[in-house]
Write a protein that holds these residues in place. Structure first.
Motif, mmCIF file in Angstrom:
data_model
loop_
_atom_site.group_PDB
_atom_site.id
_atom_site.type_symbol
_atom_site.label_atom_id
_atom_site.label_comp_id
_atom_site.label_asym_id
_atom_site.label_seq_id
_atom_site.Cartn_x
_atom_site.Cartn_y
_atom_site.Cartn_z
ATOM 1 N N ILE A 147 0.802 -1.018 0.139
ATOM 2 C CA ILE A 147 -0.042 0.116 -0.049
ATOM 3 C C ILE A 147 0.796 1.284 -0.033
ATOM 4 O O ILE A 147 1.700 1.311 0.790
ATOM 5 N N LEU A 185 -8.697 0.556 5.425
ATOM 6 C CA LEU A 185 -7.390 1.254 5.009
ATOM 7 C C LEU A 185 -7.737 2.628 5.679
ATOM 8 O O LEU A 185 -8.778 3.040 5.329
ATOM 9 N N VAL A 199 -11.166 -1.621 1.698
ATOM 10 C CA VAL A 199 -10.226 -2.378 0.761
ATOM 11 C C VAL A 199 -10.899 -3.322 -0.370
ATOM 12 O O VAL A 199 -10.471 -3.082 -1.411
ATOM 13 N N CYS A 208 -3.821 7.168 -2.867
ATOM 14 C CA CYS A 208 -3.222 5.789 -2.136
ATOM 15 C C CYS A 208 -3.474 4.721 -3.014
ATOM 16 O O CYS A 208 -4.569 4.557 -3.713
ATOM 17 N N LYS A 209 -2.525 3.939 -3.309
ATOM 18 C CA LYS A 209 -2.794 2.908 -4.077
ATOM 19 C C LYS A 209 -2.395 1.560 -3.683
ATOM 20 O O LYS A 209 -1.517 1.082 -2.582
ATOM 21 N N LEU A 210 -3.271 0.255 -4.119
ATOM 22 C CA LEU A 210 -2.896 -0.823 -3.170
ATOM 23 C C LEU A 210 -2.444 -1.822 -4.593
ATOM 24 O O LEU A 210 -2.841 -1.895 -5.781
ATOM 25 N N SER A 227 1.357 5.739 -0.369
ATOM 26 C CA SER A 227 0.441 6.938 -0.447
ATOM 27 C C SER A 227 1.453 7.966 -1.164
ATOM 28 O O SER A 227 2.642 7.693 -1.224
ATOM 29 N N THR A 247 -6.149 6.660 5.783
ATOM 30 C CA THR A 247 -5.068 7.557 4.960
ATOM 31 C C THR A 247 -5.323 9.042 5.655
ATOM 32 O O THR A 247 -6.322 9.483 6.103
ATOM 33 N N PHE A 273 -3.570 0.274 8.158
ATOM 34 C CA PHE A 273 -4.252 -0.939 7.656
ATOM 35 C C PHE A 273 -4.765 -1.626 8.888
ATOM 36 O O PHE A 273 -4.103 -1.983 9.583
#
Length: 419
Positions: free
Chosen positions: A120, A206, A220, A128-130, A122, A208, A161
């Motif tokens: 994960i 998740l 998620v 934010c990416k998975l 940021s 942020t 998380f």
């Protein structure tokens, strides 16, 4: 009380000074078995260090990023690095080979968080990416990025998380509207458990934090926003989760720490006392330790929100801190690391030798590792004895805001200074 402290503070406790990096050491992390320390620096490299030998030997150099290293994570035998070059790289810890480059962020990567199945990240690009952790030679960045969480209006920094609980059924998600309250999300097709990517639980959450002054929670599994935690008067730069996974703590330049009910999305407590930006925090059981630009570190009882200790002696911003075996270690912009007895507040040791601000630290075994803007990795003796305190002193230890300065702790029975 504090017997032997003066003798301790007259020693340097410096074991090693290693100047291999060609620029500021920004971040560090340790492997899961704590046998390897990883440092990331302005010279665009990460370096691996053996923590188990008598001397700290460099095991390898991770080269490939084209801008400074901003964040590091470790999983098993792998190292994950994020950089201001907008990319994330996965490395083999033993061969130092770069196994995969994750590309997709459009601005610098600010944090990475790793699980056995996912990475994960940021970024300053407001997202934010998975990413899938496992990759094949035929994979590209587009196919490995399986979620992009969008909604923040400024750069995203801290991420947390919370794994789902197999014994609980997922609730209907709620999505924040970005205003004063939250509202129910627009109905979306439910994803059956068997339709989820391997490793994702329906209740995985998740969280942020961003420069837009908010923290946000996300499903998620569905990739949708659940709650907006709004109340800070500036960026959310630090976050932590309590041991139950039910409470979120956020802080930033507005000098406060806020406690939130994660499920309800409401602020349940305001922890105040700092007089400038809160820079770092660590939650240990029912205690929270914070470091600030007001030159202090503080200890709060999270259950009540009371500040029980103010650790003084710093002459500049407290940039990083670590609690270990009853000792609070702090790293400061005044170039000095310090060790306090966390319960009594006594200053036990000062570690001098760096020639610039201390940006990061880790404790492994009986050694304290510090990384600095001077480009030097220093290793210190972290075997610091805790104070033995009497019953009366134990009662005093629960009084609010006992402070300590460079002169050492006040003698037993002396009045405490309340901030």
């Amino acid at each position: 009380m504090g017997g032997g402290m003066s003798r301790d503070r007259n020693k340097n406790w410096d074991l090693e000074a290693i100047a291999d990096h060609e620029g500021s050491i920004n971040v560090m992390a340790v492997s899961e078995d704590r046998s390897v320390l990883v440092t990331g620096a302005e010279d665009c490299t990460a370096r691996l260090w053996n923590t188990e030998g008598a001397e700290t030997e460099c095991m390898g150099i991770l080269r490939g990023h084209t801008n400074y290293i901003t964040t590091i994570g470790t999983v098993g035998v792998f190292v994950i690095t994020g950089s201001a070059d907008n990319s994330i790289r996965k490395w083999d810890m033993y061969t130092c080979a770069c196994l995969f480059v994750y590309e997709g962020h459009t601005s610098r990567v600010t944090r990475v968080l790793c699980t056995a199945d996912f990475i994960i990240s940021s970024s300053y690009d407001k997202t934010c990416k998975l990413w899938l952790f496992e990759t094949d030679d035929d994979d590209d960045s587009e196919s490995t990025c399986i979620r992009t969480f969008e909604g923040h209006t400024a750069g995203v920094y801290p991420i947390c998380f919370i794994p789902g609980d197999d014994e609980e059924k997922p609730d209907k998600p709620l999505a924040g509207n970005g205003g004063e309250g939250d509202q129910e999300a627009e109905p979306e097709p439910e994803k059956e458990d068997e339709d989820l990517e391997e490793g994702i639980h329906p209740r995985d959450v998740l969280i942020t934090g961003a420069a837009d002054g908010t923290a946000r929670s996300w499903s998620v599994a569905k990739g949708i926003q659940l709650k907006v935690f709004k109340g800070h008067k500036g960026p959310v730069s630090c976050m932590a989760i309590d041991a139950t996974g039910k409470l979120l703590y956020t802080s930033g330049p507005d000098k406060t720490v806020r406690e939130w009910d994660i499920e309800q999305g409401v602020c349940t407590k305001l922890l105040s006392g700092h007089k400038d930006s809160v820079i770092c925090m660590q939650v240990v059981n029912k205690l929270m330790y914070t470091g600030s630009a007001d030159t202090t570190a503080r200890c709060f009882i999270t259950e009540f929100g009371d500040c029980t200790r103010t650790y003084k002696s710093h002459r500049d911003t407290v940039i990083c801190l670590r609690f270990h075996n009853g000792i609070l270690f702090t790293g400061c912009a005044d170039m000095i690391a310090r060790a306090f007895d966390a319960r009594s507040g006594n200053l036990k040791r000062t570690y001098t030798g760096h020639e610039a601000a201390i940006n990061c630290m880790h404790v492994v075994g009986k050694k304290l590792y510090t990384g600095s803007s001077d480009g030097v990795l220093r290793v210190w003796d972290a075997d610091v004895p805790v104070d033995e305190i009497s019953e009366i002193e134990a009662i005093e230890a629960n009084e609010p805001s006992a402070t300590v300065d460079d002169a050492g702790a006040a003698p037993p029975g002396a009045a405490e200074h309340v901030e």
